[in-house]
Write a protein that holds these residues in place. Structure first.
Motif, PDB file in Angstrom:
ATOM      1  N   VAL A 114     -11.315  -0.022  -0.841  1.00 41.21           N
ATOM      2  CA  VAL A 114     -10.467  -0.333   0.310  1.00 41.21           C
ATOM      3  C   VAL A 114      -9.052  -0.488  -0.234  1.00 41.21           C
ATOM      4  CG1 VAL A 114      -9.983  -1.988   2.132  1.00 41.21           C
ATOM      5  CG2 VAL A 114     -12.360  -1.504   1.506  1.00 41.21           C
ATOM      6  N   SER A 115      -8.130   0.381   0.217  1.00 36.78           N
ATOM      7  CA  SER A 115      -6.785   0.379  -0.334  1.00 36.78           C
ATOM      8  C   SER A 115      -5.773   0.004   0.727  1.00 36.78           C
ATOM      9  CB  SER A 115      -6.427   1.771  -0.862  1.00 36.78           C
ATOM     10  OG  SER A 115      -6.681   1.865  -2.230  1.00 36.78           O
ATOM     11  N   GLY A 116      -4.772  -0.746   0.311  1.00 40.29           N
ATOM     12  CA  GLY A 116      -3.721  -1.156   1.232  1.00 40.29           C
ATOM     13  C   GLY A 116      -2.370  -0.606   0.839  1.00 40.29           C
ATOM     14  N   GLY A 117      -1.540  -0.367   1.846  1.00 38.91           N
ATOM     15  CA  GLY A 117      -0.197   0.163   1.624  1.00 38.91           C
ATOM     16  C   GLY A 117       0.875  -0.836   2.037  1.00 38.91           C
ATOM     17  N   ARG A 118       2.074  -0.315   2.114  1.00 39.83           N
ATOM     18  CA  ARG A 118       3.224  -1.164   2.416  1.00 39.83           C
ATOM     19  C   ARG A 118       3.097  -1.847   3.770  1.00 39.83           C
ATOM     20  NH1 ARG A 118       8.614   1.420   0.721  1.00 39.83           N
ATOM     21  NH2 ARG A 118       7.710   3.115   1.914  1.00 39.83           N
ATOM     22  N   ALA A 119       2.372  -1.190   4.700  1.00 38.64           N
ATOM     23  CA  ALA A 119       2.258  -1.746   6.047  1.00 38.64           C
ATOM     24  C   ALA A 119       1.536  -3.092   6.067  1.00 38.64           C
ATOM     25  CB  ALA A 119       1.540  -0.760   6.971  1.00 38.64           C
ATOM     26  N   LEU A 120       0.827  -3.434   4.995  1.00 32.82           N
ATOM     27  CA  LEU A 120       0.205  -4.758   4.933  1.00 32.82           C
ATOM     28  C   LEU A 120       1.275  -5.849   4.986  1.00 32.82           C
ATOM     29  CD1 LEU A 120      -2.883  -5.568   4.492  1.00 32.82           C
ATOM     30  CD2 LEU A 120      -2.403  -3.158   4.181  1.00 32.82           C
ATOM     31  N   GLY A 121       2.389  -5.591   4.350  1.00 32.72           N
ATOM     32  CA  GLY A 121       3.556  -6.465   4.511  1.00 32.72           C
ATOM     33  C   GLY A 121       3.610  -7.673   3.605  1.00 32.72           C
ATOM     34  N   SER A 122       2.494  -8.052   2.969  1.00 31.79           N
ATOM     35  CA  SER A 122       2.526  -9.242   2.113  1.00 31.79           C
ATOM     36  C   SER A 122       1.267  -9.313   1.259  1.00 31.79           C
ATOM     37  CB  SER A 122       2.604 -10.519   2.959  1.00 31.79           C
ATOM     38  OG  SER A 122       1.383 -10.684   3.663  1.00 31.79           O
ATOM     39  N   ALA A 123       1.365 -10.100   0.193  1.00 26.19           N
ATOM     40  CA  ALA A 123       0.188 -10.350  -0.645  1.00 26.19           C
ATOM     41  C   ALA A 123      -0.860 -11.121   0.159  1.00 26.19           C
ATOM     42  CB  ALA A 123       0.590 -11.132  -1.902  1.00 26.19           C
ATOM     43  N   GLU A 124      -0.400 -11.976   1.073  1.00 32.52           N
ATOM     44  CA  GLU A 124      -1.325 -12.753   1.904  1.00 32.52           C
ATOM     45  C   GLU A 124      -2.169 -11.822   2.770  1.00 32.52           C
ATOM     46  OE1 GLU A 124       2.082 -13.513   1.736  1.00 32.52           O
ATOM     47  OE2 GLU A 124       1.558 -14.942   0.158  1.00 32.52           O
ATOM     48  N   ALA A 125      -1.536 -10.763   3.284  1.00 30.79           N
ATOM     49  CA  ALA A 125      -2.286  -9.828   4.120  1.00 30.79           C
ATOM     50  C   ALA A 125      -3.367  -9.110   3.308  1.00 30.79           C
ATOM     51  CB  ALA A 125      -1.337  -8.817   4.772  1.00 30.79           C
ATOM     52  N   PHE A 126      -3.056  -8.816   2.021  1.00 28.17           N
ATOM     53  CA  PHE A 126      -4.093  -8.240   1.161  1.00 28.17           C
ATOM     54  C   PHE A 126      -5.287  -9.196   1.085  1.00 28.17           C
ATOM     55  CE2 PHE A 126      -3.511  -4.291  -1.257  1.00 28.17           C
ATOM     56  CZ  PHE A 126      -2.282  -3.883  -0.776  1.00 28.17           C
ATOM     57  N   ALA A 127      -4.987 -10.489   0.927  1.00 23.41           N
ATOM     58  CA  ALA A 127      -6.058 -11.474   0.762  1.00 23.41           C
ATOM     59  C   ALA A 127      -6.780 -11.760   2.075  1.00 23.41           C
ATOM     60  CB  ALA A 127      -5.480 -12.765   0.185  1.00 23.41           C
ATOM     61  N   GLU A 128      -6.040 -11.765   3.183  1.00 18.29           N
ATOM     62  CA  GLU A 128      -6.638 -12.221   4.443  1.00 18.29           C
ATOM     63  C   GLU A 128      -7.183 -11.086   5.291  1.00 18.29           C
ATOM     64  OE1 GLU A 128      -3.457 -14.535   6.124  1.00 18.29           O
ATOM     65  OE2 GLU A 128      -3.508 -15.886   4.381  1.00 18.29           O
ATOM     66  N   VAL A 129      -6.616  -9.890   5.154  1.00 21.26           N
ATOM     67  CA  VAL A 129      -7.048  -8.771   5.993  1.00 21.26           C
ATOM     68  C   VAL A 129      -7.937  -7.798   5.203  1.00 21.26           C
ATOM     69  CG1 VAL A 129      -6.289  -6.865   7.462  1.00 21.26           C
ATOM     70  CG2 VAL A 129      -4.961  -8.994   7.390  1.00 21.26           C
ATOM     71  N   LEU A 130      -7.468  -7.399   4.012  1.00 19.91           N
ATOM     72  CA  LEU A 130      -8.225  -6.406   3.242  1.00 19.91           C
ATOM     73  C   LEU A 130      -9.430  -7.005   2.522  1.00 19.91           C
ATOM     74  CD1 LEU A 130      -6.095  -3.796   1.319  1.00 19.91           C
ATOM     75  CD2 LEU A 130      -7.102  -3.678   3.586  1.00 19.91           C
ATOM     76  N   ILE A 162     -10.688  -3.225  -4.451  1.00 17.01           N
ATOM     77  CA  ILE A 162      -9.438  -3.136  -3.699  1.00 17.01           C
ATOM     78  C   ILE A 162      -8.446  -2.299  -4.491  1.00 17.01           C
ATOM     79  CG2 ILE A 162      -7.428  -4.458  -2.908  1.00 17.01           C
ATOM     80  CD1 ILE A 162      -9.228  -6.549  -1.840  1.00 17.01           C
ATOM     81  N   GLY A 163      -7.803  -1.385  -3.762  1.00 22.05           N
ATOM     82  CA  GLY A 163      -6.751  -0.560  -4.357  1.00 22.05           C
ATOM     83  C   GLY A 163      -5.453  -0.771  -3.594  1.00 22.05           C
ATOM     84  N   ALA A 164      -4.401  -0.125  -4.066  1.00 19.77           N
ATOM     85  CA  ALA A 164      -3.099  -0.267  -3.409  1.00 19.77           C
ATOM     86  C   ALA A 164      -2.267   0.979  -3.649  1.00 19.77           C
ATOM     87  CB  ALA A 164      -2.370  -1.492  -3.957  1.00 19.77           C
ATOM     88  N   SER A 165      -1.351   1.231  -2.735  1.00 18.83           N
ATOM     89  CA  SER A 165      -0.392   2.315  -2.948  1.00 18.83           C
ATOM     90  C   SER A 165       0.718   1.807  -3.859  1.00 18.83           C
ATOM     91  CB  SER A 165       0.201   2.775  -1.619  1.00 18.83           C
ATOM     92  OG  SER A 165       1.056   1.766  -1.120  1.00 18.83           O
ATOM     93  N   ARG A 166       1.471   2.726  -4.418  1.00 22.69           N
ATOM     94  CA  ARG A 166       2.574   2.307  -5.285  1.00 22.69           C
ATOM     95  C   ARG A 166       3.574   1.463  -4.502  1.00 22.69           C
ATOM     96  NH1 ARG A 166       7.397   5.835  -7.680  1.00 22.69           N
ATOM     97  NH2 ARG A 166       8.670   4.011  -8.076  1.00 22.69           N
ATOM     98  N   ALA A 167       3.816   1.818  -3.243  1.00 21.16           N
ATOM     99  CA  ALA A 167       4.773   1.062  -2.443  1.00 21.16           C
ATOM    100  C   ALA A 167       4.335  -0.396  -2.325  1.00 21.16           C
ATOM    101  CB  ALA A 167       4.907   1.698  -1.060  1.00 21.16           C
TER     102      ALA A 167
END
Lengths: 310, 250
Positions: free
Chosen positions: A198-214, A225-230
């Motif tokens: 499950v990868s997240g991009g800039r649209a997540l908007g925050s580290a908290e969103a990675f933790a709470e949404v992803l 968990i993965g992430a885009s460079r942005a």
């Protein structure tokens, strides 16, 4: 002649990519040996010896190999290479640090991140962030290469018993010393080997969103968990989670891209995934062109819904 | 101390290159070119070390045709002191580049040798390690932080799963990762001033490097596209589609 695989490990376990490198090595139809260089190599050597298709396990043992440097490994590998026509490893931060040094000391070229072995000296590899496939041929006397693990099936580990032999282990050269390391601790599967990412991009908007949404979605799917460079550059995720041209290349069964635009550099790192799902608010996002299933939606609504429905 | 920064001219990272109709190579005629992004991080780091008073002189070097002067001017505009073009029309792979750079290092005797970790055209990521090997020097690849004290560099490296810190004695070869720094923008006055900085053309032949050409590119192709996917209208439809794939979700 013979083929030598350089094994990557964490001191206790062989990296699962080693068994994939063994499959790649069978293409030369000559005996395949594995080098295990470690401070305490016994368990690792036994794991290597159990991989089907391995003739000998060469063991280099030295206290300094607890945290080996490229310089030390090259000193061990180069003399061994006299007996080998092929030296290879699965492509990773470990091997791409060491093998170019080995190749240069052997005065041969190296072929990085091979996707397909066409013949004993001809390979297909990606260039320009994987947007182009180049077929290259090396007429060097020794072939030194790294292979993309996900392109080769893992050889079976069914107790076939290769012979374990000690090899000379030169002392670690002066001039380079390991100081410390910091691994991002996670209970999740390693990114490069996970069946679901499950990868997240800039649209997540925050580290908290990675933790709470992803993270809850990843928990349900037992996913990495993965992430885009942005997202990494914005500080939402640590850099070792970056999927793409300059990060990790993944090929899971299921890749869920959340709020990722899908730049070519990102696509490079995930387009071999079996099934790609993209969730993005922008219907024009590039990611939809490479997704099997696209959902135009607000990720902050869609992802929790998906998590709840699983 | 003197810093040598080796840089490469590549197709701009925003451009998706095309394959020539005959499949012989990529078509980069008239395409926007620039400094390889990781090499720009290497230049920036050398400049920051100079601003801290650690580096005294920065020499930027590249290898190729006269067209490569533009990236050397860019390096000079960022803050390099002088530049060197090793001029050749030959296509060199990483080992050949490393051999040429070895000759440059022997001439210039830098204490710090910086490169980008990988070029974004051939994505080989070998040159720094090969150069370190040929020079029998320590290497620190994928650097995200460099601290220099006396004749020792402490380098934080990006590895799979985290970071590793190495202490290496100088001279040494260090390759830059993207997060090492954020390269500065070049302003027009800097570009004007850069024209007055020395840019030396060194014919490759004059370096007496013995090169072999043992790697041939036979052809290039566009990878097969992923088959077109479908758009779903909501999470429920997404789930029902995913459930059609055996075992992919519970």
């Amino acid at each position: 002649m013979r083929t030598l695989i350089i094994a990557e490990h964490d001191g206790q376990h062989l990296n699962e990519q080693v068994a994939r490198a063994v499959t790649a090595a069978q293409q030369w139809q000559q005996p395949v040996d594995i080098l295990v260089a470690a401070a305490q190599p016994d368990t690792l050597a036994a794991q290597a010896a159990a991989i089907q298709g391995v003739s000998n396990v060469l063991v280099a043992s030295d206290a300094a190999l607890q945290h080996p440097t490229a310089e030390h490994l090259a000193e061990i590998i180069v003399p061994l290479a006299a007996n080998y026509t092929v030296v290879l490893a699965a492509h990773s931060a470990f091997s791409k640090n060491v093998l170019p040094r080995v190749a240069a000391l052997l005065d041969v070229n190296m072929i990085s991140d091979v996707l397909q072995i066409v013949s004993a000296n001809t390979y297909v590899r990606g260039i320009y962030a994987g947007n182009v496939l180049a077929t290259v041929q090396s007429s060097d006397s020794k072939q030194v290469l790294t292979v993309r693990g996900s392109k080769f099936a893992a050889a079976a580990k069914d107790g076939a018993a290769a012979e374990i032999k000690s090899v000379a282990t030169p002392a670690a050269p002066a001039g380079s010393r390991w100081v410390t390391e910091a691994f991002n601790k996670s209970k999740r599967p390693p990114l490069a080997a996970a069946k679901v990412v499950v990868s997240g991009g800039r649209a997540l908007g925050s580290a908290e969103a990675f933790a709470e949404v992803l993270a809850p979605l990843a928990d349900k799917l037992h996913a990495a968990i993965g992430a885009s460079r942005a997202a990494v550059d914005a500080g939402y995720a640590p850099n070792d989670l970056q999927v793409g041209q300059t990060g990790v290349v993944v090929a899971p069964e299921l890749y869920i891209a959340v709020g990722i635009s899908g730049a070519i550099q990102h696509a490079y790192g995930m387009k071999d995934s079996k099934v790609v799902v993209a969730i993005n608010q922008d219907p024009e996002a590039q990611i939809f062109k490479i997704a099997d299933y696209g959902l135009v939606a607000d990720l902050f609504e869609a992802v929790p819904q998906l998590t709840a429905a699983l | 101390m003197k810093a040598l920064v080796a840089i490469k001219r590549v197709v701009d990272y925003n451009i998706q290159v095309r394959v020539k109709a005959d499949g012989s190579d990529v078509d980069i005629e008239g395409v926007k070119m620039g400094v390889n992004p990781f090499d720009e991080n290497a230049i920036e780091e050398a400049i920051r070390l100079k601003e801290k008073g650690i580096v005294s002189e920065i020499v930027a070097v590249t290898i190729g045709s006269a067209a490569n002067q533009d990236i050397l001017r860019h390096a000079l505009a960022m803050g390099a002191d002088r530049a060197m073009l090793v001029e050749t029309q030959e296509t060199l792979h990483s080992l050949g580049v490393a051999k040429v750079l070895k000759a440059v290092v022997e001439r210039e005797q830098p204490t710090l040798i910086l490169l980008g970790k990988q070029a974004i055209d051939d994505d080989a990521g070998q040159t720094g390690q090969m150069l370190a090997a040929l020079l029998k020097l320590p290497q620190a690849t994928y650097a995200s932080q460099i601290t220099i004290e006396g004749s020792q560099a402490t380098v934080v490296r990006e590895i799979d799963g985290g970071t590793e810190t190495l202490a290496i004695s100088l001279p040494a070869v260090i390759t830059a990762d993207l997060r090492l720094n954020e390269p500065r923008y070049v302003k027009l006055p800097n570009l004007m001033m850069a024209r007055k900085k020395p840019l030396e053309n060194v014919p490759l032949d004059s370096l007496n490097v013995s090169l072999t050409h043992n790697v041939q590119q036979l052809n290039v192709a566009t990878p097969p596209a992923r088959p077109a996917g479908v758009m779903v209208k909501d999470v429920n439809e997404l789930l029902s589609k995913l459930r059609t794939h055996e075992g992919i979700i519970a």
